[in-house]
Design an enzyme around this catalytic site. Structure first.
Site, short mmCIF file in Angstrom:
data_model
loop_
_atom_site.label_atom_id
_atom_site.label_comp_id
_atom_site.label_asym_id
_atom_site.label_seq_id
_atom_site.Cartn_x
_atom_site.Cartn_y
_atom_site.Cartn_z
N TYR A 78 35.33 44.88 29.02
CA TYR A 78 35.70 45.84 30.08
C TYR A 78 36.43 45.11 31.20
O TYR A 78 37.50 45.55 31.64
CB TYR A 78 34.42 46.50 30.60
N SER A 90 38.81 48.91 38.51
CA SER A 90 37.38 48.73 38.83
C SER A 90 37.25 47.48 39.69
O SER A 90 38.14 46.61 39.66
CB SER A 90 36.60 48.53 37.53
N1 LIG Z 1 31.67 55.22 37.25
C1 LIG Z 1 31.86 53.99 37.66
O1 LIG Z 1 30.93 53.30 38.14
C2 LIG Z 1 33.24 53.39 37.59
C3 LIG Z 1 33.50 52.25 38.38
C4 LIG Z 1 34.76 51.67 38.32
C5 LIG Z 1 35.74 52.22 37.53
N2 LIG Z 1 35.47 53.31 36.76
C6 LIG Z 1 36.55 53.83 35.93
O2 LIG Z 1 36.76 55.19 36.25
C7 LIG Z 1 37.36 55.84 35.13
C8 LIG Z 1 36.62 57.14 34.86
O3 LIG Z 1 35.29 56.84 34.45
P1 LIG Z 1 34.05 57.73 34.89
O4 LIG Z 1 33.18 56.88 35.70
O5 LIG Z 1 34.50 59.03 35.41
O6 LIG Z 1 33.33 57.87 33.46
P2 LIG Z 1 33.16 59.11 32.45
O7 LIG Z 1 32.45 60.22 33.13
O8 LIG Z 1 32.58 58.51 31.22
O9 LIG Z 1 34.66 59.57 32.19
C9 LIG Z 1 35.52 58.86 31.33
C10 LIG Z 1 36.72 59.73 31.03
O10 LIG Z 1 37.61 59.01 30.16
C11 LIG Z 1 37.92 59.84 29.05
N3 LIG Z 1 38.16 59.04 27.85
C12 LIG Z 1 37.31 58.16 27.26
N4 LIG Z 1 37.85 57.66 26.15
C13 LIG Z 1 39.08 58.24 26.02
C14 LIG Z 1 40.13 58.16 25.07
N5 LIG Z 1 40.04 57.40 23.97
N6 LIG Z 1 41.25 58.90 25.27
C15 LIG Z 1 41.36 59.70 26.35
N7 LIG Z 1 40.41 59.83 27.28
C16 LIG Z 1 39.28 59.11 27.12
C17 LIG Z 1 36.71 60.76 28.88
O11 LIG Z 1 37.06 62.00 28.26
P3 LIG Z 1 36.86 62.39 26.71
O12 LIG Z 1 35.51 61.92 26.29
O13 LIG Z 1 37.04 63.87 26.74
O14 LIG Z 1 37.99 61.69 26.00
C18 LIG Z 1 36.34 61.02 30.33
O15 LIG Z 1 37.11 62.07 30.83
C19 LIG Z 1 37.29 54.85 33.96
O16 LIG Z 1 38.55 54.23 33.80
C20 LIG Z 1 36.26 53.83 34.44
O17 LIG Z 1 36.48 52.56 33.87
C21 LIG Z 1 34.25 53.91 36.79
#
Ligand SMILES: NC(=O)c1ccc[n+]([C@@H]2O[C@H](COP(=O)([O-])OP(=O)(O)OC[C@H]3O[C@@H](n4cnc5c(N)ncnc54)[C@H](OP(=O)(O)O)[C@@H]3O)[C@@H](O)[C@H]2O)c1
Length: 267
Positions: free
Chosen positions: A157, A144
């Site tokens: 985080y 991130s």
């Molecule tokens: N969206 C943003 O603004 C943003 C910005 C920078 C970085 N990111 C990073 O991008 C990545 C994906 O996030 P996203 O934005 O797509 O959010 P999201 O829609 O909430 O997706 C998060 C994913 O992580 C999985 N997950 C959560 N806890 C888990 C666990 N204990 N074991 C295995 N899987 C787990 C969830 O699946 P289940 O619930 O099925 O386990 C889901 O598939 C994350 O690492 C986040 O930190 C996001």
């Protein structure tokens, strides 16, 4: 569209939602063999069906909880029995936080580190011996912009994402004499459920779509940029909106950045 990912065996965590789901579809459109992981099997099956429709060469659904570190070596063995090897691991699974440090319980700090940092490290370490045997592999981790600088309401985080940078920068140096590549991807705001799933100080999901997240880049664009970074063999990429400027500010004018970041209203 290139054919770089065609027939590559790609394991994506966080595949049930958001950026991970978009990565699955982008890889499927290029004809990759896919392994999809996260906790929610029904969601993974939904994504797998669409990935097949979009042209994936094959799709394996492999449920995995990144917080359950002892289960990870066995899951990796299962996957390798089916695929033989993994060409690209995309560590995308993770969870965020929305609370002041002083109002976040230590249990929540540990939970976020256990999923984002130790879970990612455990999976990477379990896959690495196979990659070294085959002298082939690319480890990609979605960190991130918050992995480059801390903001209010994200202490745990930011810590987990900074830790990933430390780990993977060291690993990249150790693997420098091998063909195995390490890429860190630092998105800014991306319009996913990340803020809805983010933990409040007591460990409950905050359940709210933040304005900044809602106005963020689409997950499809984030996936497109991630795949471009993989194709180009980049060591680290950043993308997003104004929040990316903070990375340059912190590096070039750290004292000024420190004054700016305390005034930024971060939800
Ligand atoms: N969206 C943003 O603004 C943003 C910005 C920078 C970085 N990111 C990073 O991008 C990545 C994906 O996030 P996203 O934005 O797509 O959010 P999201 O829609 O909430 O997706 C998060 C994913 O992580 C999985 N997950 C959560 N806890 C888990 C666990 N204990 N074991 C295995 N899987 C787990 C969830 O699946 P289940 O619930 O099925 O386990 C889901 O598939 C994350 O690492 C986040 O930190 C996001």
């Amino acid at each position: 569209m290139s054919d770089f990912f065609q027939n590559k065996r790609i394991w994506i965590t966080g595949a049930s939602s958001g950026i991970g789901e978009a990565l699955v579809y982008a890889c499927a459109e290029e004809g990759a063999h896919l392994v999809l992981s996260s906790r929610k099997e029904p969601e993974l099956r939904r994504v797998a069906t669409t990935a097949t429709e979009k042209g994936a060469a094959s799709v394996i659904v492999q449920p995995l909880d990144l917080a359950d570190h002892t289960s990870i070596p066995g899951i990796v063995s299962l996957v390798l029995q089916k695929t033989g090897k993994v060409d690209i691991l995309i560590n995308c699974g993770g969870i965020s936080q929305r609370e002041l440090a002083m109002d976040t319980t230590l249990e929540v700090d540990k939970k976020i580190m256990n999923i984002n940092y130790f879970g990612t490290v455990a999976l990477t370490k379990a896959l690495l011996p196979g990659m070294l045997t085959h002298q082939l592999g690319h480890i990609v981790t979605i960190t991130s912009v918050t992995g480059k600088y801390g903001t209010p309401m994200r202490s745990a985080y930011a810590a987990s994402k900074h830790a990933l940078h430390g780990f993977f920068d060291s690993l990249r140096a150790e693997l420098g004499h091998t063909p195995i590549r390490v890429t860190l991807v630092c998105p800014g705001f991306v319009r996913t459920n990340v803020s809805i799933n983010a933990l409040a100080g007591d460990g409950r999901p905050q359940g709210i779509m933040d304005e900044a997240t809602n106005k963020g880049m689409t997950p499809e664009e984030a996936a497109r940029r991630t795949l471009r970074a993989i194709r180009q063999g980049k060591e680290e990429v950043w993308f997003g909106g104004r929040e990316v400027v903070g990375i340059y500010l912190k590096r070039l004018f750290p004292a000024y950045f420190s004054k700016v970041i305390r005034r930024v209203k971060v939800t």
